[in-house]
Design a protein around this motif. Sequence first.
Motif, PDB file in Angstrom:
ATOM      1  N   GLU A  96       0.844  -1.209   0.000  1.00 53.70           N
ATOM      2  CA  GLU A  96       0.000   0.000   0.000  1.00 53.70           C
ATOM      3  C   GLU A  96       0.870   1.246   0.000  1.00 53.70           C
ATOM      4  OE1 GLU A  96      -2.816  -0.258   3.237  1.00 53.70           O
ATOM      5  OE2 GLU A  96      -3.871  -1.951   2.320  1.00 53.70           O
ATOM      6  N   LYS A  97       1.912   1.226   0.833  1.00 54.52           N
ATOM      7  CA  LYS A  97       2.769   2.401   0.938  1.00 54.52           C
ATOM      8  C   LYS A  97       3.565   2.605  -0.364  1.00 54.52           C
ATOM      9  CE  LYS A  97       6.210   4.773   3.585  1.00 54.52           C
ATOM     10  NZ  LYS A  97       6.759   5.136   2.264  1.00 54.52           N
ATOM     11  N   GLU A  98       4.187   1.530  -0.856  1.00 58.16           N
ATOM     12  CA  GLU A  98       5.018   1.668  -2.065  1.00 58.16           C
ATOM     13  C   GLU A  98       4.201   2.093  -3.281  1.00 58.16           C
ATOM     14  OE1 GLU A  98       8.086  -0.903  -3.226  1.00 58.16           O
ATOM     15  OE2 GLU A  98       8.878  -1.168  -1.188  1.00 58.16           O
ATOM     16  N   PHE A  99       3.011   1.482  -3.424  1.00 55.84           N
ATOM     17  CA  PHE A  99       2.175   1.797  -4.588  1.00 55.84           C
ATOM     18  C   PHE A  99       1.650   3.237  -4.484  1.00 55.84           C
ATOM     19  CE2 PHE A  99      -1.611   0.103  -7.311  1.00 55.84           C
ATOM     20  CZ  PHE A  99      -1.011   0.596  -8.458  1.00 55.84           C
ATOM     21  N   SER A 100       1.298   3.644  -3.270  1.00 61.09           N
ATOM     22  CA  SER A 100       0.821   5.009  -3.061  1.00 61.09           C
ATOM     23  C   SER A 100       1.927   6.017  -3.405  1.00 61.09           C
ATOM     24  CB  SER A 100       0.351   5.192  -1.615  1.00 61.09           C
ATOM     25  OG  SER A 100      -0.099   6.512  -1.407  1.00 61.09           O
ATOM     26  N   ASP A 101       3.167   5.695  -3.029  1.00 56.36           N
ATOM     27  CA  ASP A 101       4.298   6.577  -3.380  1.00 56.36           C
ATOM     28  C   ASP A 101       4.431   6.683  -4.894  1.00 56.36           C
ATOM     29  OD1 ASP A 101       4.793   6.947  -0.723  1.00 56.36           O
ATOM     30  OD2 ASP A 101       6.536   5.611  -0.621  1.00 56.36           O
ATOM     31  N   GLU A 102       4.325   5.541  -5.586  1.00 57.92           N
ATOM     32  CA  GLU A 102       4.422   5.538  -7.056  1.00 57.92           C
ATOM     33  C   GLU A 102       3.308   6.378  -7.678  1.00 57.92           C
ATOM     34  OE1 GLU A 102       6.682   4.311  -8.989  1.00 57.92           O
ATOM     35  OE2 GLU A 102       7.825   2.973  -7.670  1.00 57.92           O
ATOM     36  N   LEU A 103       2.159   6.434  -6.975  1.00 53.79           N
ATOM     37  CA  LEU A 103       0.984   7.139  -7.504  1.00 53.79           C
ATOM     38  C   LEU A 103       0.929   8.587  -7.013  1.00 53.79           C
ATOM     39  CD1 LEU A 103      -1.605   4.265  -7.050  1.00 53.79           C
ATOM     40  CD2 LEU A 103      -1.137   5.406  -9.235  1.00 53.79           C
ATOM     41  N   GLY A 104       2.029   9.075  -6.480  1.00 53.80           N
ATOM     42  CA  GLY A 104       2.078  10.470  -6.028  1.00 53.80           C
ATOM     43  C   GLY A 104       1.175  10.735  -4.839  1.00 53.80           C
ATOM     44  N   GLY A 105       0.958   9.699  -4.001  1.00 52.50           N
ATOM     45  CA  GLY A 105       0.205   9.927  -2.763  1.00 52.50           C
ATOM     46  C   GLY A 105      -1.257   9.519  -2.797  1.00 52.50           C
ATOM     47  N   ILE A 106      -1.734   9.074  -3.950  1.00 45.26           N
ATOM     48  CA  ILE A 106      -3.127   8.597  -4.006  1.00 45.26           C
ATOM     49  C   ILE A 106      -3.281   7.417  -3.046  1.00 45.26           C
ATOM     50  CG2 ILE A 106      -4.814   7.379  -5.480  1.00 45.26           C
ATOM     51  CD1 ILE A 106      -3.865   9.101  -7.825  1.00 45.26           C
ATOM     52  N   LYS A 107      -4.406   7.381  -2.315  1.00 45.52           N
ATOM     53  CA  LYS A 107      -4.654   6.314  -1.333  1.00 45.52           C
ATOM     54  C   LYS A 107      -4.710   4.948  -2.004  1.00 45.52           C
ATOM     55  CE  LYS A 107      -8.827   5.255   0.585  1.00 45.52           C
ATOM     56  NZ  LYS A 107     -10.058   5.436   1.381  1.00 45.52           N
ATOM     57  N   VAL A 108      -4.032   3.980  -1.398  1.00 41.63           N
ATOM     58  CA  VAL A 108      -4.055   2.614  -1.921  1.00 41.63           C
ATOM     59  C   VAL A 108      -4.516   1.656  -0.820  1.00 41.63           C
ATOM     60  CG1 VAL A 108      -2.637   0.683  -2.756  1.00 41.63           C
ATOM     61  CG2 VAL A 108      -2.230   3.003  -3.622  1.00 41.63           C
ATOM     62  N   LYS A 109      -5.396   0.734  -1.160  1.00 41.17           N
ATOM     63  CA  LYS A 109      -5.754  -0.357  -0.253  1.00 41.17           C
ATOM     64  C   LYS A 109      -5.529  -1.671  -0.986  1.00 41.17           C
ATOM     65  CE  LYS A 109      -7.238  -0.540   3.297  1.00 41.17           C
ATOM     66  NZ  LYS A 109      -6.392  -0.709   4.522  1.00 41.17           N
ATOM     67  N   ALA A 110      -4.898  -2.625  -0.300  1.00 43.50           N
ATOM     68  CA  ALA A 110      -4.615  -3.914  -0.914  1.00 43.50           C
ATOM     69  C   ALA A 110      -5.286  -5.035  -0.130  1.00 43.50           C
ATOM     70  CB  ALA A 110      -3.103  -4.154  -0.945  1.00 43.50           C
ATOM     71  N   GLY A 111      -5.591  -6.121  -0.829  1.00 43.36           N
ATOM     72  CA  GLY A 111      -6.172  -7.298  -0.175  1.00 43.36           C
ATOM     73  C   GLY A 111      -5.815  -8.539  -0.963  1.00 43.36           C
ATOM     74  N   ASN A 112      -5.997  -9.677  -0.351  1.00 38.35           N
ATOM     75  CA  ASN A 112      -5.778 -10.938  -1.058  1.00 38.35           C
ATOM     76  C   ASN A 112      -6.796 -11.083  -2.197  1.00 38.35           C
ATOM     77  OD1 ASN A 112      -7.126 -13.905  -1.060  1.00 38.35           O
ATOM     78  ND2 ASN A 112      -4.900 -14.013  -1.101  1.00 38.35           N
ATOM     79  N   ASP A 113      -6.361 -11.575  -3.365  1.00 31.31           N
ATOM     80  CA  ASP A 113      -7.237 -11.577  -4.545  1.00 31.31           C
ATOM     81  C   ASP A 113      -8.528 -12.368  -4.358  1.00 31.31           C
ATOM     82  OD1 ASP A 113      -5.905 -13.993  -4.599  1.00 31.31           O
ATOM     83  OD2 ASP A 113      -5.207 -13.824  -6.678  1.00 31.31           O
ATOM     84  N   ALA A 114      -8.453 -13.520  -3.680  1.00 31.92           N
ATOM     85  CA  ALA A 114      -9.672 -14.327  -3.483  1.00 31.92           C
ATOM     86  C   ALA A 114     -10.632 -13.610  -2.533  1.00 31.92           C
ATOM     87  CB  ALA A 114      -9.316 -15.704  -2.935  1.00 31.92           C
ATOM     88  N   ASN A 115     -10.075 -12.993  -1.484  1.00 30.14           N
ATOM     89  CA  ASN A 115     -10.911 -12.216  -0.566  1.00 30.14           C
ATOM     90  C   ASN A 115     -11.562 -11.040  -1.288  1.00 30.14           C
ATOM     91  OD1 ASN A 115     -10.035 -13.887   1.473  1.00 30.14           O
ATOM     92  ND2 ASN A 115      -8.669 -12.393   2.410  1.00 30.14           N
ATOM     93  N   VAL A 116     -10.774 -10.394  -2.133  1.00 31.34           N
ATOM     94  CA  VAL A 116     -11.242  -9.206  -2.842  1.00 31.34           C
ATOM     95  C   VAL A 116     -12.346  -9.582  -3.842  1.00 31.34           C
ATOM     96  CG1 VAL A 116     -10.532  -7.465  -4.528  1.00 31.34           C
ATOM     97  CG2 VAL A 116      -9.161  -7.828  -2.466  1.00 31.34           C
ATOM     98  N   ALA A 117     -12.217 -10.728  -4.488  1.00 29.73           N
ATOM     99  CA  ALA A 117     -13.274 -11.190  -5.399  1.00 29.73           C
ATOM    100  C   ALA A 117     -14.569 -11.427  -4.618  1.00 29.73           C
ATOM    101  CB  ALA A 117     -12.839 -12.470  -6.118  1.00 29.73           C
ATOM    102  N   ALA A 118     -14.440 -11.996  -3.407  1.00 24.86           N
ATOM    103  CA  ALA A 118     -15.618 -12.213  -2.556  1.00 24.86           C
ATOM    104  C   ALA A 118     -16.282 -10.874  -2.232  1.00 24.86           C
ATOM    105  CB  ALA A 118     -15.215 -12.931  -1.267  1.00 24.86           C
TER     106      ALA A 118
END
Lengths: 314, 314
Positions: A96-118
């Motif tokens: 979340e932190k690394e991806f948000s940095d790459e995106l110039g500070g846009i909020k990022v939330k991550a989850g496991n793919d199977a959980n996220v599909a649910a």
Amino acid sequence: MAKYGFGLDLGGTTCKCGLFTNEGELLDKWEVPTDTSNGGVNILKNLAAAVKEKMAEKNISADDVSGVGIGIPGPVSGDGVVNRCVNLGWGVFNVEKEFSDELGGIKVKAGNDANVAALGEAWMGAAKEYSSSVMVTLGTGVGGGVIINDEIITGAAGAAGEIGHIRVNYTEEMTCGCGNHGCLEQYCSATGIARLAKIRLAMNEDESGLRAIPTENIDAKAVFDEAKKGDVVAKEVVKRACEYLAQGLQVISAVVNPEAFVIGGGVSKAGQILIDEVEYRFNQIAFHGCRNTKIILATLGNDAGIYGAMKLIL
Amino acid sequence: MAKYGFGLDLGGTTCKCGLFTNEGELLDKWEVPTDTSNGGVNILKNLAAAVKEKMAEKNISADDVSGVGIGIPGPVSGDGVVNRCVNLGWGVFNVEKEFSDELGGIKVKAGNDANVAALGEAWMGAAKEYSSSVMVTLGTGVGGGVIINDEIITGAAGAAGEIGHIRVNYTEEMTCGCGNHGCLEQYCSATGIARLAKIRLAMNEDESGLRAIPTENIDAKAVFDEAKKGDVVAKEVVKRACEYLAQGLQVISAVVNPEAFVIGGGVSKAGQILIDEVEYRFNQIAFHGCRNTKIILATLGNDAGIYGAMKLIL
């Protein structure tokens, strides 16, 4: 006011991407190849570039974006730390932190793919009407996700919803991919159903439409297709797979008693025959307070992941 | 500012009552007989009178009271509706509303007693350090409660945490109290362990300290006491009961992956021998991400229910 968000479903080959309104309307959908070289060091850079490019194309500023949600093929802790995603080459870091940095500070939330599909199915798919549901994804393996009060149960080690590794056979001699014996995945995944069919066909030489298929080509689809035609052997295999699945749902319901079970993944393309078989067996063995839990087919198909990822940020 | 609250643990014979500070200090503890005559119509009136009496005795005004929590021996929906409590003679009604009316409007929250005990252990007992835990109460039956993010998972029909009715044996011929076959309760309750011992003793005539006890007096305590002395037959019975319990924990951990399992109820007085046996077997069969989940003894004993009931209102 931010009106848009991105839902990303990252896999080992490509990342499915969706641009959504905050209300859940899918405005655009595309894919980005996953570059797993060098320990997957370019993956987040490439995804950030793809998101920024789409924002430029659609004239969306950073202020218009609620955030970017992303489903990851591996365990993700509640605070966004991934713990070794073998398919991506990743080690342990805060995605979340690394991806948000790459995106110039846009909020990022991550989850496991199977959980996220649910979560996707719970938000905009089959379980839209329910605040609690458990999705069981019958694919090459068996994954899942537990949704309570419209939120994912992640688990202490990110291992909640590991439905495929519920032990449903205490006498299995073959080893599951996880190292245990008798996991649900060994019987109800596409691979598992094909395996059950091959074992059954080798038992004797009785007639079956499945015998017309070269053994190495027998798959879950063939089993369900023959069962639908009334083939006795194929029906027996379907019955067995569904007994195991019903046993899995029995224990899940005694633990979290969801309003609905959502059955998804490639195997679920078999359709109503699968639901009918599982429902019949579930109602025979479920605790009385859990009987008549809805068992329904997933409706979002491969888009469940991007919907769920979008929901993560809301 | 309200500083106090009441936690009530209602049973078929008596109701345990606790007066607490909002910080969880137990200031006073007493019991009120449960009057189950006339469909239990006097139960809430009597409890309201007891609470008011205690308030008068301690000089506590209604404004000083945050609320009254109550654990009920039966299913309770998320909005406080009880659905037939056989031990109390109750039918279907909103216990939170009726009890609050009896209390002159003081806030009431109700929950299932086993779930509420789990919440008590999570708040002030064995699982105090964890935000997620699953309690398994090994008593006459087997109950339980699932706590995620410091809150009870109630379930669609109030049947979440029905740990005792996880199916762990697919070949059982004896019927469980619930009507199913092979429920965890049939092997791990006090009754279940005594049953396993009697079946084992009847199998052959090998030596065992248990044979000195009249069959009808063999109970779980006797089994654990003999096992601690090294009795081979008793150790075998303990091993079998713990295999079933470990299987139950295996499936629970694959569904919600809690930080800790709390083992309570009369059988848990056996102590560390029970924990060691279960832990050993759990770690053999648990999904790798769930191994090393803490398995710990409950610490609040019979007070878990009043603590949990108090926590309900906070």
